[in-house]
Design an enzyme around this catalytic site. Sequence first.
Site, PDB file in Angstrom:
ATOM      1  N   HIS A 198      43.350  40.373  35.809  1.00  0.00           N
ATOM      2  CA  HIS A 198      42.182  40.822  35.011  1.00  0.00           C
ATOM      3  C   HIS A 198      42.163  40.052  33.733  1.00  0.00           C
ATOM      4  CE1 HIS A 198      41.412  43.089  38.624  1.00  0.00           C
ATOM      5  NE2 HIS A 198      40.179  43.228  38.133  1.00  0.00           N
ATOM      6  N   PRO A 199      41.161  39.972  33.014  1.00  0.00           N
ATOM      7  CA  PRO A 199      41.136  39.505  31.660  1.00  0.00           C
ATOM      8  C   PRO A 199      41.213  40.569  30.686  1.00  0.00           C
ATOM      9  CG  PRO A 199      38.944  39.676  32.216  1.00  0.00           C
ATOM     10  CD  PRO A 199      39.596  39.890  33.724  1.00  0.00           C
TER      11      PRO A 199
END
Lengths: 293, 293, 293, 293
Positions: free
Chosen positions: D69-70
């Site tokens: 996930h960013p």
Amino acid sequence: MTVTLADLNRMDLAAFEAAVGESFELAPWVAAASHAKRPFATVSDLHAVMMGAVRAAPRDTQLAFLRNHPDLAGKAARAGAITDDSKDEQASAGLDTLSEEEFVRFHRLNDAYKAKFGFPFIVCVRRHTRDSILVQFERRLGHDQATEFAAALQEVFFITRLRIAGKVTGEGMPNVNGRLSTHVLDTHAGRPAIGVAIELYEFTGEKAHYIQSAITNADGRTDQPLIGGRPLPIGRYEVRFAVGDHFRRRGIEAGDPPFLDIVPLRFSVAEPEGHYHVPLLCTPWSYSTYRGS
Amino acid sequence: MTVTLADLNRMDLAAFEAAVGESFELAPWVAAASHAKRPFATVSDLHAVMMGAVRAAPRDTQLAFLRNHPDLAGKAARAGAITDDSKDEQASAGLDTLSEEEFVRFHRLNDAYKAKFGFPFIVCVRRHTRDSILVQFERRLGHDQATEFAAALQEVFFITRLRIAGKVTGEGMPNVNGRLSTHVLDTHAGRPAIGVAIELYEFTGEKAHYIQSAITNADGRTDQPLIGGRPLPIGRYEVRFAVGDHFRRRGIEAGDPPFLDIVPLRFSVAEPEGHYHVPLLCTPWSYSTYRGS
Amino acid sequence: MTVTLADLNRMDLAAFEAAVGESFELAPWVAAASHAKRPFATVSDLHAVMMGAVRAAPRDTQLAFLRNHPDLAGKAARAGAITDDSKDEQASAGLDTLSEEEFVRFHRLNDAYKAKFGFPFIVCVRRHTRDSILVQFERRLGHDQATEFAAALQEVFFITRLRIAGKVTGEGMPNVNGRLSTHVLDTHAGRPAIGVAIELYEFTGEKAHYIQSAITNADGRTDQPLIGGRPLPIGRYEVRFAVGDHFRRRGIEAGDPPFLDIVPLRFSVAEPEGHYHVPLLCTPWSYSTYRGS
Amino acid sequence: MTVTLADLNRMDLAAFEAAVGESFELAPWVAAASHAKRPFATVSDLHAVMMGAVRAAPRDTQLAFLRNHPDLAGKAARAGAITDDSKDEQASAGLDTLSEEEFVRFHRLNDAYKAKFGFPFIVCVRRHTRDSILVQFERRLGHDQATEFAAALQEVFFITRLRIAGKVTGEGMPNVNGRLSTHVLDTHAGRPAIGVAIELYEFTGEKAHYIQSAITNADGRTDQPLIGGRPLPIGRYEVRFAVGDHFRRRGIEAGDPPFLDIVPLRFSVAEPEGHYHVPLLCTPWSYSTYRGS
């Protein structure tokens, strides 16, 4: 006839007994035992000492003391064979004007109570409406002996606290009075509602009994509290406000008939020595109330 | 027995009169005069045309028409000698079950009214409580002849609008129904109050007559409006909410007895075709209400 | 330095002028004309007599008197060349700490006003917030000469009433003080909310300026009114109540974050000598307020 | 681009992955594992199966998934190197327009979080205001590893539930939308307040950010909910009602300036999928609000 605490503190035993001895029903020994503890700093102290004398008495003496109390709404009361204090107290809840049917009901409860506990039902009637006395009667019939013995003494202490507060004046009066007050605010106009007719009712079962009327003054309050200077009897009440007339006088149209005319606020009192402030905030189309302070 | 507007629009004179002729009391000529105006786009149009026929009639015909109406709560009603519509309508306000005393009072008012105006007192009883009918009776007795003649026709139009709405179905139904609804919000918990018992009463003088009960659902509303699908009779009402039980179920302490137990909201209806939404916002110590929408 | 009305009534002209002469800006003749009217029964009478002297003066004298007033937030004020009274008054609305931009705006309005009316803009600044002064400025610029001349005198009378009330003590003080009070009632618990943090803000445009804080006491009130003992400046206010903290202390769950945390009540004051009671009735899920009494 | 559940149920693996594979960030294996479970009776079932695939995966796989996930408001987002879904979501809370200072703060929190837990901070930003994200960030930094691992997965499920609800239409949609509505009742007139201007603000710290405006319609409501068709971001809000203008239009005098002008109601949202009904009952001198239903 009241006496000052200062005078009482200077009395010899005979005078002291004459002054406050009758407060404890047919038990002059309570006053006698308390006399030696003079002087009392406050009227509350006096009552505390007298309660202490009862608490310190042997169980048999306590029981005899409880047995000396008259039946609530009993034959002795009808025949006038009870103390004046008892007579006035029973009248305060209307127990002197029971219908034949109610008299029979009290009589039966009394008999059942005495058969179970061995002493008559004692309740501080000034702290209860007639409805509440019946609720207490039935609830306390379910007690066990020890719980009920303590409950009966507690009622004696409520009764005698009121009697002492009625006989003796001075520093540190016991807190025996409640207060029921109201306030009408016209939130349509943003100011107190002046001249609003108010009626106070007390409920017995489903029936509302009229107690008294008042009119709001320039501050939207009543000049005197609706009830004050005495305990607020535990029970259910309704205060009715003639707000329809108020808005009609102001020339406000709110339907024909107007949406709000007589506004009833119905509530119960549970703390006889408390302050119940029950205001009404209203417009021709809305109202609210709350237990205030 | 209802008929559709479409069917009505196709009927010959005899069928048309059979279908809607009785709506105007003993005046088949109203239907006859309206038949030629078919087709009607809406049920309201039908009624408007029929009202137009009455308005267009000579004054003598109008007067004879008014005179053909039965006395309210009169002997004809008691003897069954009035139309079924009239019978049902009078029953709706309880005029078929008057006490002897009430019957005499209505009788006297009727006599005074007829003596003054020359026709019986006509009122659309479905739009009034019994109390309101008496208010109307006395108010209208004070009218002058012209005002009262117009008032009587207006009542006929209210009556026939309801009858037409009951007989004919189709587009553009006249607005004859009101609605009384409520909603209980528990602002102590911040959510709708579920399962609150509600009772609706109507006042006759100082007496509250029970009408019906309901219980709040998961949204704090009643599944059906307290009154709906018919006019709201003009008059005074009380809705009582058992909020004490609600908070007891939630385990909230609020005194013994609880400060609020049965909360009554008392208000009047002035617009029989209106929507009266009368919600209750409450905590164990406060409540408010308003005419909502 | 205050003087009693009794002493004032005994003073010779010189002492009298020294005591109250400065109340009317650079106009000792007002005091001189009033001295002969001694004794004054009340402080209000004294002020009434002084106002009478101004009203009785020839128009030229009145105009000269108005012209002697300093510019609001003007150069004289900045340079200190005005009476102490004027200096304090201008500080009360923050006119002594204007930004350069605001100073320019006031300057321009002053110039426009003087160009139109021939005397400086006079306003009783203690009765206004900075916002309200600007509203007044622009509104009064639109007046005609006669209306504005009367308005200017009226402001002089407000100013001098406050000055006299600050200098002279005695019977019949003029009514110059307003009061802003509040009360927090926890209708979830049915009792006053104790220990609630309150902040008072005043608006200038969209900006809320902090004025002061308070904490509710055992009765749900603040020990001192939020504003008292002085006029309530006309303007917009916000009182903020930390009710989220209150209910958190009571252990009530009302969401995370709680539905209500800081509750702002925003209202305006229009009567500087009035009593504004702005209570808060609240639960964790609801609140209400009203202008009370 | 949305797809129907019916179509989805008929797709081969490649089409299925193309349609919903991206919902789980860089984890096409979730879709692959779910494909075999077709047909899905409801869209909620589809999401439940996909969540099941994540829950059934080995811990290492789950961890790798979380790591993919960013960063919130991170460099990848700034550089555009994240999925379109992520980009839109971060924009919803204004994370794409942070000031340099805010960017640094998020960056530091991210670093601290990753140092402690070994994966980036994941939160379903559509369910939070910017304020609430920071509250979550700091609160979750205090978690232990197991609690936070579960919390991160829960947030993934919130995120993917919204993504699935946005891509797939059909029976049994997951409940992802909240609603914020209001209603203005003029209890001075006893009817809905029509044409009242309303503004909605969201708080970031002490600053209120304007979100949108509305006007009350004939029923006193807004034609559209203030927020609807999406989650209500957790956070603090203020709704402002121009009631002063309303009463001015009605010609009601309520002081100059009027006692009530802009009325702000300030409250918090804690349940993004809930219904928040926040009505205003008002007169020129009083108002109340509550969380309604």
